[in-house]
Design an enzyme around this catalytic site. Structure first.
Site, PDB file in Angstrom:
ATOM      1  N   SER A  28       0.770  -1.244   0.106  1.00 44.06           N
ATOM      2  CA  SER A  28       0.092  -0.169  -0.179  1.00 44.06           C
ATOM      3  C   SER A  28       0.753   1.225   0.070  1.00 44.06           C
ATOM      4  O   SER A  28       1.721   1.384  -0.974  1.00 44.06           O
ATOM      5  CB  SER A  28      -0.991  -0.079   1.294  1.00 44.06           C
ATOM      6  OG  SER A  28      -1.951   0.827   1.172  1.00 44.06           O
TER       7      SER A  28
ATOM      8  N   ASP B  35      -1.139   1.225  -4.880  1.00 44.00           N
ATOM      9  CA  ASP B  35      -1.847  -0.118  -5.143  1.00 44.00           C
ATOM     10  C   ASP B  35      -3.275   0.727  -5.460  1.00 44.00           C
ATOM     11  O   ASP B  35      -4.400  -0.160  -5.872  1.00 44.00           O
ATOM     12  CB  ASP B  35      -1.912  -1.099  -4.156  1.00 44.00           C
ATOM     13  CG  ASP B  35      -2.587  -0.674  -2.859  1.00 44.00           C
ATOM     14  OD1 ASP B  35      -2.494   0.376  -2.212  1.00 44.00           O
ATOM     15  OD2 ASP B  35      -3.238  -1.691  -2.317  1.00 44.00           O
TER      16      ASP B  35
END
Length: 602
Positions: free
Chosen positions: A168, A323
């Site tokens: 992330s 992401d």
């Protein structure tokens, strides 16, 4: 056991006695030195011991890297039980495969995708090889793709499970796997604990499968183009009619976002879009982002993008994390594009999107008596108040993590789901995924910005109008880092202190009660206890006077404690918005100062 290994373990015990290595690290080091399943890594561990790299060894071995709110995430290191490497990634994939084979009937399959981080493609192929070795077919997205597209892939191909290789918005040093169930949501209890049990008992990794050969045999099916097209179709289906006259700049922050956000915006009719050049190249080092941390929650990420917006006369800017499941944005405060710009925090974006979606749904006649929105316990109550004004129910008694929002969608029934959000810049509209999606959120934010422009209003003025209607809400997040084995111990002490000896007041506001989600109990300052009836998790909420409160929890993915501060002024008490903003800013500053002092005294 060889004499060399005996000597190495003796060195380790000496380091424990000298307090250079923790006892837990020594136990895990011994496992990696002596057990056959770790034989491939023993020489690297031995070299670290010989070179007396005690801090590196302790960091890499003091615990077994856990599953948190977003999967198994951490710093990459060639060896170590508390690091992301071939072994820990492989254990995660094998543990998942073992559990799927035990619990799921019929043909088994797994969707796999990866982002732009270092080794992400390598780890994705490793996971695919392990799945195929276990007799599980793999649907593989063969390029950098978003986490929400992986969630969609699992549902679209009716997979038994899914794996997304991403950390992330973490620093470049990190990577991770997010593990998904057949719903397209990240694994929930009891699956998460059951998978961990299998992970902890993985022996040798089945690495005999060659990726290219598996593709040739059809055991790994490359389905990128097919899934891309279907994904954009379902995102586009969430659009609302309205103006599209907007000049905007978008940044993927060196991540995957351009593969999802740009097609979604174009499918929705936006034509004047610039991808911010310095952030356009996929790069796991995130070279042109301040601090090399691609987190749209961080306002400084937008400074250079705003400068570019002023140069070209853009009216709105957005950025997504690597992401592409989180989105942030900024807009001019007034109609003067060369004047002051400000970013919006995750709670503010959530409130704006909630009101926009519900207003459009209401106007379209698609708000039913059992329509609902979902938020977490640490997301602003402004979302609930907005939903109330539209006659829409809010499910908000949820722990941190979008997986609980996805789980609630399935539990309640997705047909009447309108909107889901969490304060950390995660949003979802539509039933096609069970994770937050920055593509659909970016599309709807662009629609909202264009709508505001058409009405002669700035996005900041739209937010202010919501404050006048629902009360002024100001929230703040404080992250208290507590790294390493010592940090973990301090986190536990701090959480215990909040439960057993909480502050009697904060920022001049009396403590009214403590909500202890770990022990499922409400405790008042005089010691009276009553059942909480909330979800079970390591979190404490301190309810203060006048609707103010503070939530405290250890992060599920990073070595830190999070303090969420919530302030509120009822609309009836709003005489001047600027005065309320100033007063709440002072209150938040006082809360932060006192919470820091409380933590430091632990």
């Amino acid at each position: 056991m060889s004499s060399e290994v005996d000597s190495l373990l003796s060195q380790v015990q000496g380091a424990v006695a000298a307090e250079k290595v923790t006892a837990s690290a020594a136990e895990n080091i011994q496992i990696w030195l002596t057990q056959p399943r770790y034989a491939a890594y023993a020489s690297q561990v031995a070299d670290l011991i010989k070179d007396e790299k005690w801090q590196a060894l302790d960091d890499a071995f003091w615990t077994v890297i856990p599953f948190g709110t977003g999967g198994r995430r951490g710093r990459m290191n060639p060896v170590g039980s508390n690091a992301i490497n071939e072994r820990t990634i492989g254990e995660s994939a094998q543990g998942l495969a073992s559990y799927v084979k035990e619990t799921v009937e019929g043909p088994l399959s797994c969707g796999i995708a990866y982002d732009t981080r270092h080794r992400s493609r390598e780890f994705a192929e490793l996971c695919a090889r392990i799945m195929v070795a276990n007799g599980i077919k793999v649907y593989f997205l063969d390029d950098y793709r978003s986490t929400p597209e992986l969630s969609f892939l699992v549902r679209y191909k009716k997979c038994s499970c899914g794996i997304m290789v991403t950390a992330s918005h973490n620093p470049p040093s990190d990577n991770a796997v997010k593990v998904y169930w057949s719903t397209g949501g990240q694994v929930l209890p009891p699956h998460d604990k059951a998978i961990i049990d299998r992970v902890m008992n993985v022996e040798a990794l089945p690495l005999e499968v060659v990726f290219d050969e598996a593709v040739a045999k059809g055991d790994v099916e490359i389905c990128t183009a097919e899934v891309d097209s279907a994904f954009i179709d379902v995102v586009k289906a969430q659009k609302f009619a309205g103006p599209r006259d907007l000049k905007l700049i978008y940044s993927p922050l060196h991540g995957v976002g351009a593969s999802a956000v740009i097609p979604a915006l174009e499918a929705d009719g936006f034509t004047d879009i610039e991808v911010y050049g310095p952030h356009a190249e996929p790069d796991g080092d995130f070279p042109n982002v301040p601090g090399h941390v691609s987190n749209p929650e961080n306002p400084v990420v937008f400074d250079a993008i705003i400068d570019r917006a002023k140069q070209v006369g853009a009216e709105f800017v957005m950025a997504t994390d690597p992401d592409c499941d989180r989105v942030g944005c900024a807009a001019p405060v007034t109609s003067d594009l060369q004047g002051e710009w400000r970013t919006f925090n995750g709670n503010q974006i959530g409130a704006l999107l909630c009101d926009y979606v519900l207003s459009k749904k209401k106007a379209g006649g698609s708000v039913a008596a059992d329509s609902y929105v979902i938020k977490t316990l640490v997301t602003t109550e402004m979302v609930r108040r907005i939903a109330d004004s539209y006659g829409v129910k809010t499910h908000g008694n949820l722990l941190v993590g979008f997986k609980y929002i996805g789980g609630t969608m399935d539990e309640v029934g997705p047909d009447n789901f309108l909107f889901g959000c969490e304060e950390s810049h995660g949003y979802l509209v539509g039933q096609y995924a069970r994770d937050k999606d920055a593509a659909v959120a970016s599309m709807l934010l662009a629609e909202l910005a264009a709508d505001c422009k058409a009405n002669g209003q700035t996005l900041h003025e739209r937010l202010e109008s919501l404050w006048w209607q629902h009360g002024y809400h100001a929230e703040h997040l404080l992250n208290q880092k507590m790294e390493g084995s010592e940090g973990m111990a301090n986190m536990k002490k701090l959480m215990a202190k909040f439960r057993e000896q909480p502050p009697r007041s904060l920022a001049g506001l009396k403590l009214e009660r403590v909500r202890d989600y770990k022990n499922d109990v409400i405790v008042t300052p005089d010691g009276e206890k009553s059942p909480l009836g909330g979800p079970a998790g390591d979190m404490v909420i301190l309810d203060l006077e006048e609707g103010n409160y503070v939530a405290v929890r250890p992060s599920g993915t990073e070595p830190k404690v999070k303090f969420y501060m919530f302030t509120f002024v009822e609309p009836e008490q709003l005489s001047l918005l600027d005065m309320a903003k100033e007063a709440m800013a002072e209150r938040i500053a006082a809360l932060e100062s006192e919470l820091k002092a409380f933590a430091a005294a632990t």
